[in-house]
Design a protein around this motif. Sequence first.
Motif, PDB file in Angstrom:
ATOM      1  N   ARG A 146       0.843  -1.213   0.000  1.00 53.66           N
ATOM      2  CA  ARG A 146       0.000   0.000   0.000  1.00 53.66           C
ATOM      3  C   ARG A 146       0.866   1.246   0.000  1.00 53.66           C
ATOM      4  N   GLU A 147       1.893   1.232   0.824  1.00 54.65           N
ATOM      5  CA  GLU A 147       2.789   2.385   0.926  1.00 54.65           C
ATOM      6  C   GLU A 147       3.471   2.646  -0.411  1.00 54.65           C
ATOM      7  N   SER A 148       3.919   1.572  -1.072  1.00 53.14           N
ATOM      8  CA  SER A 148       4.577   1.721  -2.372  1.00 53.14           C
ATOM      9  C   SER A 148       3.606   2.250  -3.421  1.00 53.14           C
ATOM     10  N   GLY A 149       2.374   1.763  -3.391  1.00 57.69           N
ATOM     11  CA  GLY A 149       1.378   2.245  -4.346  1.00 57.69           C
ATOM     12  C   GLY A 149       1.093   3.723  -4.161  1.00 57.69           C
ATOM     13  N   PHE A 150       0.964   4.143  -2.914  1.00 57.21           N
ATOM     14  CA  PHE A 150       0.724   5.561  -2.626  1.00 57.21           C
ATOM     15  C   PHE A 150       1.892   6.406  -3.122  1.00 57.21           C
ATOM     16  N   ARG A 156       4.743  10.713  -9.076  1.00 60.52           N
ATOM     17  CA  ARG A 156       4.228  11.163 -10.380  1.00 60.52           C
ATOM     18  C   ARG A 156       3.650  12.570 -10.306  1.00 60.52           C
ATOM     19  N   GLU A 157       2.997  12.862  -9.189  1.00 62.33           N
ATOM     20  CA  GLU A 157       2.347  14.160  -9.041  1.00 62.33           C
ATOM     21  C   GLU A 157       3.297  15.247  -8.535  1.00 62.33           C
ATOM     22  N   GLY A 158       4.513  14.853  -8.141  1.00 61.39           N
ATOM     23  CA  GLY A 158       5.473  15.836  -7.669  1.00 61.39           C
ATOM     24  C   GLY A 158       5.234  16.305  -6.244  1.00 61.39           C
ATOM     25  N   TRP A 159       4.582  15.478  -5.429  1.00 56.14           N
ATOM     26  CA  TRP A 159       4.399  15.841  -4.026  1.00 56.14           C
ATOM     27  C   TRP A 159       5.717  15.652  -3.271  1.00 56.14           C
ATOM     28  N   ASP A 160       5.887  16.399  -2.226  1.00 52.63           N
ATOM     29  CA  ASP A 160       7.091  16.343  -1.406  1.00 52.63           C
ATOM     30  C   ASP A 160       6.778  15.541  -0.141  1.00 52.63           C
ATOM     31  N   VAL A 161       7.305  14.314  -0.071  1.00 52.42           N
ATOM     32  CA  VAL A 161       7.062  13.445   1.089  1.00 52.42           C
ATOM     33  C   VAL A 161       8.055  13.848   2.178  1.00 52.42           C
ATOM     34  N   VAL A 162       7.605  14.691   3.092  1.00 48.10           N
ATOM     35  CA  VAL A 162       8.502  15.293   4.085  1.00 48.10           C
ATOM     36  C   VAL A 162       8.591  14.470   5.368  1.00 48.10           C
ATOM     37  N   ILE A 163       7.631  13.569   5.575  1.00 47.01           N
ATOM     38  CA  ILE A 163       7.684  12.625   6.704  1.00 47.01           C
ATOM     39  C   ILE A 163       7.493  11.232   6.124  1.00 47.01           C
ATOM     40  N   ASP A 164       8.431  10.347   6.409  1.00 45.07           N
ATOM     41  CA  ASP A 164       8.352   8.963   5.933  1.00 45.07           C
ATOM     42  C   ASP A 164       8.955   8.099   7.037  1.00 45.07           C
ATOM     43  N   THR A 165       8.088   7.560   7.902  1.00 45.57           N
ATOM     44  CA  THR A 165       8.603   6.917   9.115  1.00 45.57           C
ATOM     45  C   THR A 165       7.716   5.757   9.544  1.00 45.57           C
ATOM     46  N   TYR A 166       8.326   4.786  10.213  1.00 46.38           N
ATOM     47  CA  TYR A 166       7.582   3.660  10.778  1.00 46.38           C
ATOM     48  C   TYR A 166       7.055   4.038  12.160  1.00 46.38           C
ATOM     49  N   VAL A 167       5.777   3.752  12.373  1.00 49.07           N
ATOM     50  CA  VAL A 167       5.165   4.074  13.666  1.00 49.07           C
ATOM     51  C   VAL A 167       4.615   2.836  14.377  1.00 49.07           C
ATOM     52  N   GLY A 168       4.700   1.654  13.742  1.00 52.76           N
ATOM     53  CA  GLY A 168       4.348   0.424  14.435  1.00 52.76           C
ATOM     54  C   GLY A 168       2.887   0.040  14.331  1.00 52.76           C
TER      55      GLY A 168
END
Length: 294
Positions: A146-150, A156-168
């Motif tokens: 799911r994370e990879s699909g998102f 593609r849309e050029g969004w800036d993923v500023v938080i990318d973290t595991y939360v459990g």
Amino acid sequence: MPTVHAITIGVVLPGSSLVFYQTMLKGIQQSAHDRHVDLLVRSPSDGESLNTSNIQLRIIDYMVTQGVSGVLLAPEPLGSDTRVSISVPVVLVDRYNADYDGLSTVYTDNYGAGRKAALSLVPVLKKGAKVAMLRLAPNVSSTSARESGFLSVARREGWDVVIDTYVGYRPRDAEALIAEAISAYPGRLDAVFAPAEPIAYGALRVIENAAIGQRPRLVIFDWRPEFLEGLKRGIVYAAILQDPYRMGYLALASLVEALQGHPPPRTIFVDVVTVTPKNMNDPAIRSLLAKYAK
């Protein structure tokens, strides 16, 4: 289909506290009732499969000694050196796992569902939008997909993923880690993706406590009855819902058919639905939400 008697199916899920698995079990139980088979249900405590190596496999070994005719399994990761040999047929549900030689896997196209989550945001996010990805755990294939699909749509849309973290996977722990990650980001977030029930619960609690003008659009995956109020109040922008009841029902049916000599398809996908404040009262949506009622 001829009636089957004196058959017991073993059922092993990753846990029992999440509404997702409670709903899946209801589908399994109804399917077993319709097919006149018995169930032996044994599941570890939530998260125990990720912390205690191969506990699901030990449960399956116990079930085989008890004489089950087959096993329905929502598989958790195994130890890397594990060789799996199960003497009864196995059908996988919720996620695929190559360690088990399952006759069939009944699950969501999780990569496609993650894309669907991101696509719900395309009309309202511009290039450069600030987005948070809240991940579950690196060794859970369904949420990773799911994370990879998102992220494929985000790139593609050029969004800036500023938080990318595991939360459990524990809701309380996830809530604390989500609050920490969001508060540490100095700017304003435009959107947050929570790809599983425990993360969605924590993210909702964190975001509803933020000032109204500072709340990012929250896209969640899976469902709890408590999320309905979040949709009504506009805190949840969209919810991507699987149908665990149908998954459980079809998986049990596939295993019974296999035992009768009718091999099921190797893969059975169950569609997801995007629920928003605009369509939440549609009859088809209300019917799906009703399956999750406690």
